[in-house]
Scaffold this motif. Structure first.
Motif, PDB file in Angstrom:
ATOM      1  N   SER A 175      46.897  32.592  38.594  1.00  0.00           N
ATOM      2  CA  SER A 175      46.025  31.852  39.396  1.00  0.00           C
ATOM      3  C   SER A 175      46.926  30.830  40.099  1.00  0.00           C
ATOM      4  O   SER A 175      48.099  30.675  39.907  1.00  0.00           O
ATOM      5  N   LEU A 176      46.303  30.299  41.151  1.00  0.00           N
ATOM      6  CA  LEU A 176      47.115  29.366  41.992  1.00  0.00           C
ATOM      7  C   LEU A 176      47.768  28.122  41.227  1.00  0.00           C
ATOM      8  O   LEU A 176      48.786  27.594  41.453  1.00  0.00           O
TER       9      LEU A 176
ATOM     10  N   GLU B  16      45.557  38.327  43.572  1.00  0.00           N
ATOM     11  CA  GLU B  16      44.846  37.307  43.861  1.00  0.00           C
ATOM     12  C   GLU B  16      45.807  36.105  44.602  1.00  0.00           C
ATOM     13  O   GLU B  16      45.619  35.466  45.576  1.00  0.00           O
ATOM     14  N   LEU B  17      46.867  35.844  43.838  1.00  0.00           N
ATOM     15  CA  LEU B  17      47.826  34.920  44.207  1.00  0.00           C
ATOM     16  C   LEU B  17      48.526  35.352  45.655  1.00  0.00           C
ATOM     17  O   LEU B  17      48.802  34.735  46.357  1.00  0.00           O
ATOM     18  N   VAL B  18      49.118  36.662  45.652  1.00  0.00           N
ATOM     19  CA  VAL B  18      49.709  37.321  46.971  1.00  0.00           C
ATOM     20  C   VAL B  18      48.735  37.193  48.242  1.00  0.00           C
ATOM     21  O   VAL B  18      48.984  36.596  49.372  1.00  0.00           O
ATOM     22  N   LYS B  19      47.503  37.152  47.766  1.00  0.00           N
ATOM     23  CA  LYS B  19      46.481  36.942  48.921  1.00  0.00           C
ATOM     24  C   LYS B  19      46.096  35.313  49.344  1.00  0.00           C
ATOM     25  O   LYS B  19      46.213  35.232  50.545  1.00  0.00           O
ATOM     26  N   GLN B  20      46.309  34.722  48.436  1.00  0.00           N
ATOM     27  CA  GLN B  20      45.962  33.215  48.605  1.00  0.00           C
ATOM     28  C   GLN B  20      47.316  32.805  49.399  1.00  0.00           C
ATOM     29  O   GLN B  20      46.997  32.073  50.223  1.00  0.00           O
ATOM     30  N   LEU B  21      48.318  33.332  48.975  1.00  0.00           N
ATOM     31  CA  LEU B  21      49.646  32.559  49.687  1.00  0.00           C
ATOM     32  C   LEU B  21      50.047  33.436  50.933  1.00  0.00           C
ATOM     33  O   LEU B  21      50.956  32.907  51.731  1.00  0.00           O
TER      34      LEU B  21
ATOM     35  N   SER C 235      46.195  40.575  52.848  1.00  0.00           N
ATOM     36  CA  SER C 235      45.307  40.154  53.775  1.00  0.00           C
ATOM     37  C   SER C 235      44.011  40.190  53.101  1.00  0.00           C
ATOM     38  O   SER C 235      43.124  39.729  53.782  1.00  0.00           O
ATOM     39  N   GLY C 236      43.893  40.586  51.706  1.00  0.00           N
ATOM     40  CA  GLY C 236      42.777  39.876  50.935  1.00  0.00           C
ATOM     41  C   GLY C 236      41.660  41.437  50.975  1.00  0.00           C
ATOM     42  O   GLY C 236      40.627  41.313  50.669  1.00  0.00           O
ATOM     43  N   ARG C 237      42.041  42.519  51.588  1.00  0.00           N
ATOM     44  CA  ARG C 237      41.222  43.559  51.488  1.00  0.00           C
ATOM     45  C   ARG C 237      41.344  44.235  50.019  1.00  0.00           C
ATOM     46  O   ARG C 237      42.406  44.336  49.202  1.00  0.00           O
ATOM     47  N   PRO C 238      40.229  44.996  49.694  1.00  0.00           N
ATOM     48  CA  PRO C 238      40.012  45.436  48.388  1.00  0.00           C
ATOM     49  C   PRO C 238      40.729  46.639  47.915  1.00  0.00           C
ATOM     50  O   PRO C 238      41.089  47.563  48.879  1.00  0.00           O
TER      51      PRO C 238
END
Length: 235
Positions: free
Chosen positions: A137-138, A193-198, A124-127
């Motif tokens: 990267s994407l 970061e990839l998991v967050k973006q997807l 979910s993009g949380r820190p």
């Protein structure tokens, strides 16, 4: 008179059940963060995963609380304050749920689990506090999808029990359908970061691509027959 008493008792039981169920319902992320902020220095944040997992990624302010035995539990629990709120998490809610139950039985009155676990939190993009890089990267990921075959991506973790259950199925499919599918395995916590973006919020998650386009996606330990059906439909 007896009928009215029975009705009154049933109403009380129903009301108590509603209250208990409400207490067992995990909070949203926003509610979790708000409660954590309100607790301030009184918050006791416990990472129920292994020490190795904790070192790689953990919530700010959390301590490693991996217990292998009852003696371990008693020793670590004795360092906590029963009247202060406790916040617990693991990959999903497996280990954290077990630990939360033990703490409540031990007299800790205010125990809150991270809803969906750390995988959903990261997705979910949380820190998190991390000692590993952000990974692919994407662009890197999309380059891996370039194939004349279908591409099956397995998002998981070597620490995830459900991921380990699914792994043999993915291995079998990779061997049996080598001419039609390419398999990519992504260690989620090394590719935050990839998991967050997807938007990958649950482990394991399988994603099937055809010509760089997503054609099927499923979270959880998916039966082999269901994966095969999705592959056959996409060919």
């Amino acid at each position: 008179m007896k009928t009215s008493r029975i009705v009154a008792i049933l109403c009380l039981v129903l009301f108590a059940s509603i209250i208990l169920n409400a207490q067992d319902t995990p909070p949203s992320f926003d509610a979790f963060e708000a409660k954590l902020a309100q607790a301030g220095s009184r918050a006791q944040i416990l990472d129920a995963r292994s020490e190795e997992e904790y070192i790689q990624n953990h919530l700010k302010g959390a301590i490693s609380f991996s217990v292998a035995s009852e003696a371990d539990f008693q020793k670590q629990a004795s360092r906590l304050t029963k009247i202060n709120p406790v916040f617990i998490y693991s990959i999903a809610n497996g280990r954290s749920g077990q630990l939360a139950k033990k703490l409540r039985e031990a007299g800790f009155a205010d125990v809150t689990e991270l809803p969906g676990g750390l995988s959903k939190w990261i997705g979910s993009g949380r820190p998190v506090v991390s000692t590993v890089g952000s990974g692919w990267s994407l662009t890197d990921y999309q380059a891996q999808l370039n194939s004349e075959k279908l591409v099956l991506v397995d998002f998981g973790s070597r620490y995830c029990g459900s991921c380990k259950k699914l792994a043999p199925t993915v291995d079998e499919l990779e061997k049996e359908q080598a001419s039609t599918i390419k398999v990519i395995r992504v260690e989620a916590y090394e590719n935050k970061e990839l998991v967050k973006q997807l938007g990958i919020t649950s482990l394991p998650t399988l994603v099937l691509y055809k010509g760089n386009k997503e054609v099927w996606k499923k979270a959880g330990v998916t039966p082999k027959s269901e994966i095969q059906a999705s592959i056959a439909e996409s060919l």
